[in-house]
Design an enzyme around this catalytic site. Structure first.
Site, PDB file in Angstrom:
ATOM      1  N   ALA A  69      42.249  34.894  27.353  1.00  0.00           N
ATOM      2  CA  ALA A  69      43.242  36.166  27.206  1.00  0.00           C
ATOM      3  C   ALA A  69      42.980  37.387  27.862  1.00  0.00           C
ATOM      4  O   ALA A  69      43.509  38.406  28.699  1.00  0.00           O
ATOM      5  CB  ALA A  69      43.578  36.396  25.788  1.00  0.00           C
ATOM      6  N   SER A 124      39.048  34.798  36.261  1.00  0.00           N
ATOM      7  CA  SER A 124      38.575  33.624  35.834  1.00  0.00           C
ATOM      8  C   SER A 124      39.584  32.593  36.171  1.00  0.00           C
ATOM      9  O   SER A 124      40.745  32.745  35.724  1.00  0.00           O
ATOM     10  CB  SER A 124      37.907  33.483  34.700  1.00  0.00           C
ATOM     11  OG  SER A 124      37.575  32.244  34.328  1.00  0.00           O
ATOM     12  N   ASN A 178      33.392  43.724  38.769  1.00  0.00           N
ATOM     13  CA  ASN A 178      32.982  42.592  38.396  1.00  0.00           C
ATOM     14  C   ASN A 178      32.256  42.365  37.240  1.00  0.00           C
ATOM     15  O   ASN A 178      32.188  41.465  36.660  1.00  0.00           O
ATOM     16  CB  ASN A 178      32.056  41.949  39.706  1.00  0.00           C
ATOM     17  CG  ASN A 178      31.184  40.970  39.228  1.00  0.00           C
ATOM     18  OD1 ASN A 178      31.948  39.817  39.328  1.00  0.00           O
ATOM     19  ND2 ASN A 178      29.888  40.723  39.029  1.00  0.00           N
ATOM     20  N   LYS A 207      40.873  37.679  30.657  1.00  0.00           N
ATOM     21  CA  LYS A 207      41.013  37.076  32.050  1.00  0.00           C
ATOM     22  C   LYS A 207      42.474  37.083  32.844  1.00  0.00           C
ATOM     23  O   LYS A 207      42.907  37.489  33.767  1.00  0.00           O
ATOM     24  CB  LYS A 207      39.950  36.039  32.690  1.00  0.00           C
ATOM     25  CG  LYS A 207      38.673  36.049  32.171  1.00  0.00           C
ATOM     26  CD  LYS A 207      37.991  37.607  33.195  1.00  0.00           C
ATOM     27  CE  LYS A 207      36.606  37.309  33.147  1.00  0.00           C
ATOM     28  NZ  LYS A 207      36.044  38.501  33.789  1.00  0.00           N
ATOM     29  N   ILE A 262      30.349  28.774  37.877  1.00  0.00           N
ATOM     30  CA  ILE A 262      29.613  29.210  39.134  1.00  0.00           C
ATOM     31  C   ILE A 262      28.240  29.689  38.005  1.00  0.00           C
ATOM     32  O   ILE A 262      28.300  30.136  36.908  1.00  0.00           O
ATOM     33  CB  ILE A 262      30.061  30.448  39.548  1.00  0.00           C
ATOM     34  CG1 ILE A 262      31.327  30.592  39.894  1.00  0.00           C
ATOM     35  CG2 ILE A 262      29.084  30.930  40.541  1.00  0.00           C
ATOM     36  CD1 ILE A 262      31.837  29.544  41.172  1.00  0.00           C
ATOM     37  N   TYR A 311      38.244  35.176  25.933  1.00  0.00           N
ATOM     38  CA  TYR A 311      37.829  35.301  27.190  1.00  0.00           C
ATOM     39  C   TYR A 311      39.122  34.870  28.007  1.00  0.00           C
ATOM     40  O   TYR A 311      39.334  35.519  29.043  1.00  0.00           O
ATOM     41  CB  TYR A 311      36.668  34.343  27.541  1.00  0.00           C
ATOM     42  CG  TYR A 311      36.203  34.325  28.783  1.00  0.00           C
ATOM     43  CD1 TYR A 311      35.336  35.195  29.334  1.00  0.00           C
ATOM     44  CD2 TYR A 311      36.416  33.318  29.865  1.00  0.00           C
ATOM     45  CE1 TYR A 311      34.901  35.523  30.689  1.00  0.00           C
ATOM     46  CE2 TYR A 311      36.300  33.121  30.982  1.00  0.00           C
ATOM     47  CZ  TYR A 311      35.104  34.352  31.464  1.00  0.00           C
ATOM     48  OH  TYR A 311      34.700  34.527  32.696  1.00  0.00           O
TER      49      TYR A 311
END
Length: 317
Positions: free
Chosen positions: A212, A197, A138, A214, A243, A210
């Site tokens: 790329a 994501s 995570n 994920k 979230i 970010y």
């Protein structure tokens, strides 16, 4: 015997057979075959006896903490809470131990993108318990909100390292550990869940770096699940939408200050942002045997955002 008589007898015989079958079914003399169950009943603890590692677990309002509580509540034997920032880890441990005293909880300051440190926590779990069942990769970071032309090489690669390399290392070390068998775990099995994501599925949900990173996490779940074919070890990715966590807290705080908090998430069909617990429940399912036929998937948990092309209501025509 005439053809009409023969036809009538055949029709009568078929009628008797159908009547007999219906009666037998109604009386229960021919019971239905049992359903082949692959997991405990849904009312039972869902991860009973499992050993779990969770990275990115430090945030007080994060997905990692929420997931740890769900696993503890659902019967996990041991949970490792890991993060490079350990400022809240001890408090998390005390909280979970107080609520679920039968669960062994460990706080580990660990860089999820460090080969040696990931190996160390996996080795510790196997040494203590003879097994590893779930690794929830995570750990992640958003990185600077820059246009792609403004990223330096180091900034771009750091986003890739924290988000993608950490997921790769989770699979690299968790998968072989999950294949180890023991008296308490006679068959090779396990579940690796990586946080990707919605930005890894669609554009406009994060920076280029970010997104790329994920998207690469999604690809890792797909490719490694095939390379682990036949081992009983599954790899899946969760793709959260917006979230409120430690990583996105600044977005929500700015909206509250502007009085526009109610507009967050309005482009998805749920018309709201999500909660860490809503992601945690999916992470629990994917780590449990109830998801035994779910493998190599990227599960969007985003209020429906990725199901279509966002538009401004009233402006479609």
């Amino acid at each position: 015997m005439s053809e009409d008589t023969q036809a009538q007898r055949r029709i009568h015989a078929i009628g008797q057979q159908l009547s007999s079958t219906a009666s037998a079914s109604a009386s229960g003399s021919q019971p239905l075959p049992p359903i082949a169950s692959r997991a405990p009943g849904s009312s039972a603890p869902r991860v009973l006896g499992k050993v779990v590692i969770i990275t990115g677990a430090n945030s007080a309002i994060g997905i990692g903490r929420a997931t740890a509580h769900r696993y503890a509540e659902s019967g996990a034997r041991a949970i490792y809470l890991c993060d490079i920032d350990d400022s809240n880890l001890d408090a998390h441990c005390r909280e979970i131990t107080g609520a679920f005293p039968k669960v062994d909880v460990y706080a580990r300051r660990m860089d999820a993108a460090s080969d040696g440190e990931v190996k160390s926590v996996v080795d510790d779990a196997v040494k203590r318990y003879g097994r590893l069942d779930v690794f929830f990769a995570n750990a992640g970071m958003a990185g600077p909100p820059l246009h792609f032309t403004q990223f330096t090489d180091d900034e771009f690669m750091n986003v890739i390292k924290v988000n993608t390399l950490s997921a790769f290392l989770a699979v690299k070390y968790a998968a072989p550990a999950m294949m180890k068998t023991s008296a308490s775990k006679p068959q090779s099995s396990g579940s690796i869940v990586a946080t990707a994501s919605v930005a890894g599925l669609r554009s406009n949900a994060g920076s280029s770096a970010y997104s790329a990173a994920k998207a690469a996490v999604v690809s890792l779940a797909q490719t490694t699940s095939f390379q682990l074919a036949g081992t009983g070890v599954r790899v899946n990715a969760i793709c959260p939408g917006l979230i409120e966590t430690g990583m996105t807290e600044v977005v929500f705080e700015m909206a509250r200050q502007r009085g526009t908090e109610n507009k967050i998430g309005q482009l998805n069909p749920a018309k709201r942002a999500g909660y860490p617990d809503e992601i945690a429940r999916v992470a629990l399912f994917l780590g449990s045997d109830e998801s035994s036929y779910v493998n190599g998937q990227a599960w969007a948990v985003d209020g429906g955002l990725s199901a279509g092309h966002p538009f401004v209501p009233g402006k479609l025509a």
